[in-house]
Write an enzyme that holds these catalytic residues in place. Structure first.
Site, PDB file in Angstrom:
ATOM      1  N   GLY A 222       1.278  -1.346  -0.001  1.00 29.18           N
ATOM      2  CA  GLY A 222      -0.293   0.321  -0.071  1.00 29.18           C
ATOM      3  C   GLY A 222       0.828   1.124  -0.409  1.00 29.18           C
ATOM      4  N   ILE A 223       1.400   1.708   0.927  1.00 24.02           N
ATOM      5  CA  ILE A 223       2.508   3.145   1.299  1.00 24.02           C
ATOM      6  C   ILE A 223       3.675   2.617   0.008  1.00 24.02           C
ATOM      7  CG2 ILE A 223       4.086   3.920   2.881  1.00 24.02           C
ATOM      8  CD1 ILE A 223       2.626   2.624   4.761  1.00 24.02           C
TER       9      ILE A 223
ATOM     10  N   ARG B 223      10.172   0.558   9.079  1.00 24.40           N
ATOM     11  CA  ARG B 223      10.222   0.068  10.856  1.00 24.40           C
ATOM     12  C   ARG B 223      12.153   0.586  11.148  1.00 24.40           C
ATOM     13  NH1 ARG B 223       5.826   1.407  12.074  1.00 24.40           N
ATOM     14  NH2 ARG B 223       4.412   0.924  13.098  1.00 24.40           N
TER      15      ARG B 223
ATOM     16  N   ASP C 150      12.272   7.926   9.199  1.00 23.88           N
ATOM     17  CA  ASP C 150      11.187   8.171  10.013  1.00 23.88           C
ATOM     18  C   ASP C 150      11.001   7.334  11.151  1.00 23.88           C
ATOM     19  OD1 ASP C 150       8.216   9.900  10.893  1.00 23.88           O
ATOM     20  OD2 ASP C 150       7.616   7.982  10.314  1.00 23.88           O
TER      21      ASP C 150
ATOM     22  N   GLU D 235      12.974   2.774  19.491  1.00 22.92           N
ATOM     23  CA  GLU D 235      12.262   4.028  19.641  1.00 22.92           C
ATOM     24  C   GLU D 235      12.202   4.216  20.696  1.00 22.92           C
ATOM     25  OE1 GLU D 235       9.126   4.622  16.209  1.00 22.92           O
ATOM     26  OE2 GLU D 235      10.409   4.665  15.136  1.00 22.92           O
TER      27      GLU D 235
ATOM     28  N   HIS E 101       8.909   9.333  13.564  1.00 26.14           N
ATOM     29  CA  HIS E 101       7.779   8.399  13.466  1.00 26.14           C
ATOM     30  C   HIS E 101       6.579   9.366  13.233  1.00 26.14           C
ATOM     31  CE1 HIS E 101       6.718   4.051  14.001  1.00 26.14           C
ATOM     32  NE2 HIS E 101       5.559   4.633  12.921  1.00 26.14           N
TER      33      HIS E 101
HETATM   34  N1  LIG Z   1       6.232   6.159   9.296  1.00 22.04           N
HETATM   35  C1  LIG Z   1       4.801   5.524   9.616  1.00 22.04           C
HETATM   36  O1  LIG Z   1       3.753   5.883  10.503  1.00 22.04           O
HETATM   37  C2  LIG Z   1       4.711   4.350   9.404  1.00 22.04           C
HETATM   38  C3  LIG Z   1       2.745   4.686   8.870  1.00 22.04           C
HETATM   39  C4  LIG Z   1       1.724   3.366   8.587  1.00 22.04           C
HETATM   40  C5  LIG Z   1       3.003   1.842   7.833  1.00 22.04           C
HETATM   41  N2  LIG Z   1       3.896   1.854   8.465  1.00 22.04           N
HETATM   42  C6  LIG Z   1       4.828   0.647   8.457  1.00 22.04           C
HETATM   43  O2  LIG Z   1       5.032   0.614   6.756  1.00 22.04           O
HETATM   44  C7  LIG Z   1       4.779  -1.143   6.491  1.00 22.04           C
HETATM   45  C8  LIG Z   1       4.309  -0.933   5.256  1.00 22.04           C
HETATM   46  O3  LIG Z   1       2.892  -1.230   5.252  1.00 22.04           O
HETATM   47  P1  LIG Z   1       1.776  -0.975   3.907  1.00 22.04           P
HETATM   48  O4  LIG Z   1       0.406  -0.744   4.646  1.00 22.04           O
HETATM   49  O5  LIG Z   1       2.733  -0.631   3.264  1.00 22.04           O
HETATM   50  O6  LIG Z   1       1.603  -2.278   3.996  1.00 22.04           O
HETATM   51  P2  LIG Z   1       1.274  -3.661   3.147  1.00 22.04           P
HETATM   52  O7  LIG Z   1       1.400  -4.860   3.765  1.00 22.04           O
HETATM   53  O8  LIG Z   1       0.615  -2.722   2.289  1.00 22.04           O
HETATM   54  O9  LIG Z   1       2.804  -3.722   2.349  1.00 22.04           O
HETATM   55  C9  LIG Z   1       4.531  -4.393   2.754  1.00 22.04           C
HETATM   56  C10 LIG Z   1       4.506  -5.160   0.933  1.00 22.04           C
HETATM   57  O10 LIG Z   1       6.026  -5.540   1.592  1.00 22.04           O
HETATM   58  C11 LIG Z   1       6.069  -7.108   0.863  1.00 22.04           C
HETATM   59  N3  LIG Z   1       6.779  -8.055   1.478  1.00 22.04           N
HETATM   60  C12 LIG Z   1       6.311  -8.427   2.825  1.00 22.04           C
HETATM   61  N4  LIG Z   1       7.211  -9.396   3.309  1.00 22.04           N
HETATM   62  C13 LIG Z   1       8.539  -9.401   2.309  1.00 22.04           C
HETATM   63  C14 LIG Z   1       9.514  -9.420   2.264  1.00 22.04           C
HETATM   64  N5  LIG Z   1      10.074 -10.513   4.051  1.00 22.04           N
HETATM   65  N6  LIG Z   1      10.764  -9.212   1.569  1.00 22.04           N
HETATM   66  C15 LIG Z   1       9.915  -9.048   0.671  1.00 22.04           C
HETATM   67  N7  LIG Z   1       8.886  -7.924   0.593  1.00 22.04           N
HETATM   68  C16 LIG Z   1       8.406  -8.269   1.380  1.00 22.04           C
HETATM   69  C17 LIG Z   1       4.742  -7.863   0.951  1.00 22.04           C
HETATM   70  O11 LIG Z   1       4.756  -8.955  -0.069  1.00 22.04           O
HETATM   71  C18 LIG Z   1       3.879  -6.473   0.715  1.00 22.04           C
HETATM   72  O12 LIG Z   1       3.725  -5.469  -0.926  1.00 22.04           O
HETATM   73  C19 LIG Z   1       4.547  -1.235   7.686  1.00 22.04           C
HETATM   74  O13 LIG Z   1       4.368  -2.671   8.163  1.00 22.04           O
HETATM   75  C20 LIG Z   1       4.234  -0.287   8.525  1.00 22.04           C
HETATM   76  O14 LIG Z   1       5.433  -0.768   9.591  1.00 22.04           O
HETATM   77  C21 LIG Z   1       5.241   2.945   8.902  1.00 22.04           C
END
Ligand SMILES: NC(=O)c1ccc[n+]([C@@H]2O[C@H](COP(=O)([O-])OP(=O)(O)OC[C@H]3O[C@@H](n4cnc5c(N)ncnc54)[C@H](O)[C@@H]3O)[C@@H](O)[C@H]2O)c1
Length: 336
Positions: A178-179, A255, A279, A284, A302
């Site tokens: 997603g992100i 993370r 971030d 943390e 963060h």
């Molecule tokens: N900085 C912030 O404030 C903030 C905010 C929201 C989320 N996040 C972090 O961002 C992360 C990602 O969020 P998202 O909503 O995009 O998650 P998501 O599940 O939509 O996307 C994660 C992607 O990583 C891939 N993936 C997982 N394990 C893998 C691996 N071992 N090797 C290769 N690819 C792999 C998955 O297939 C997926 O496409 C969250 O888990 C969270 O920790 C941080």
């Protein structure tokens, strides 16, 4: 250890559990929160410590609870939802609704073992977190902290380093979920070529799928968007920094512990890395002192999802999950 069987309260009387345990504050969606009490009695905890929380779990006080809602900040007074904690929850608790896209504070596998379904808040965080990623990306490319510091110190005439243009550079996205996707869309607008690595390729005509090794070796910028779990912890360490292009830029909004922070500092000190935008941090709210000292690092505490609109949407999403637990006995955004 198996979960505590209910020894008191509604469950022992044969009535179905109908309570909600809220761990942490609801700051924005107050109207929606007030409606939760239509579903059942709400117990709200906003302080304490892990030992007293576990004691309350053992005491039978929560034996009427069906669903827990928790915030990231509540980890300060419960600790992680690890096997130890999950095994002490009464067996009435079937759902844990977490407010956050990343759910590494919860051992989701252990939760499943204890018959508990966990939800997170994916989707709504994508735009705000991708925006912060771009802010860090542009800042890191320009080493923006150096001139920012100079102007605030009244040293406008001081030297400002030259940065890099995004146009034509290759950005490697680790984790095109997603992100990662929202970040890629934004980066394209600046003229970056996009490549990515995921466990499996996704359907995306504008981004090239590459192996992990190829992403390391050929990206001018590497941006991390993976979840933190046992397979991704320190996925970038000494060996991976050695494999990168000299002068690579690193962005991490996912993370901190996905990158081995000591290895990151070493790569920065050796000038292997041009600059960094972070971030998130490994332990943390502590930040590695070498990262704080180095002006080539853009730092944010963060704040990826920290906009009023996003935080409110996330709180509502948690309540939608609780509502679904009560109405349909399942969650809208289950992770396990
Ligand atoms: N900085 C912030 O404030 C903030 C905010 C929201 C989320 N996040 C972090 O961002 C992360 C990602 O969020 P998202 O909503 O995009 O998650 P998501 O599940 O939509 O996307 C994660 C992607 O990583 C891939 N993936 C997982 N394990 C893998 C691996 N071992 N090797 C290769 N690819 C792999 C998955 O297939 C997926 O496409 C969250 O888990 C969270 O920790 C941080």
């Amino acid at each position: 250890m198996t979960r505590l069987s209910a020894v008191a309260g509604a469950a022992i009387n044969g009535t179905a559990a109908n309570g909600i345990l809220m761990l942490g504050n609801v700051l924005h969606a107050k109207e929606e929160f007030s409606k939760l009490s239509d579903l059942g009695p709400v117990t709200h905890i906003t302080s304490g410590d892990r030992e007293s929380f576990l004691e309350r779990c053992r005491s039978g006080e929560f034996n009427h609870i069906k669903a827990i809602s928790r915030t990231v900040d509540s980890v300060a007074y419960t600790g992680r939802f690890d096997d130890e904690l999950l095994s002490q929850l009464p067996s009435s608790i079937k759902f844990v609704c977490h407010n956050g896209a990343g759910y590494d504070q919860i051992d989701a596998k252990a939760a499943r073992k204890h018959g508990i379904t966990v939800s997170n808040t994916p989707g709504y965080v994508n735009q705000a977190t991708a925006d912060i990623g771009i802010f860090l990306l542009l800042g890191a490319l320009r080493k923006a902290w150096i001139p920012q510091k100079a102007i605030r110190n009244g040293e406008w005439q001081g030297q400002a380093p030259l940065g890099h243009d995004p146009l034509g550079k290759t950005i490697g996205i680790l984790g095109l979920g997603g992100i990662g996707t929202a970040f890629a869309e934004r980066a394209m607008a600046f003229g970056f070529k996009i490549q990515y690595h995921n466990r499996k390729p996704v359907e995306c005509s504008k981004a090239k799928y590459v192996s992990f090794d190829e992403l390391l070796a050929t990206s001018d910028v590497i941006s991390i968007h993976l979840p933190l779990n046992d397979t991704t912890r320190h996925i970038i360490s000494h060996k991976e920094f050695a494999a990168m292009k000299p002068g690579a830029v690193i962005i991490n909004t996912a993370r901190g512990a996905i990158i081995d922070e000591n290895a990151l500092v070493e790569a920065l000190k050796s000038d292997k890395i041009w600059s960094i935008g972070l971030d998130v941090f490994e332990t943390e709210p502590k930040v590695h002192p070498e990262l704080l000292k180095d002006d080539r690092v853009m730092l944010l505490p963060h704040i990826g999802s920290a906009t009023l609109e996003t935080r409110k949407a996330m709180e509502i999403q948690v309540m939608d999950n609780i509502d679904s637990a009560f109405q349909h006995d399942k969650l809208v955004n289950p992770v396990n």
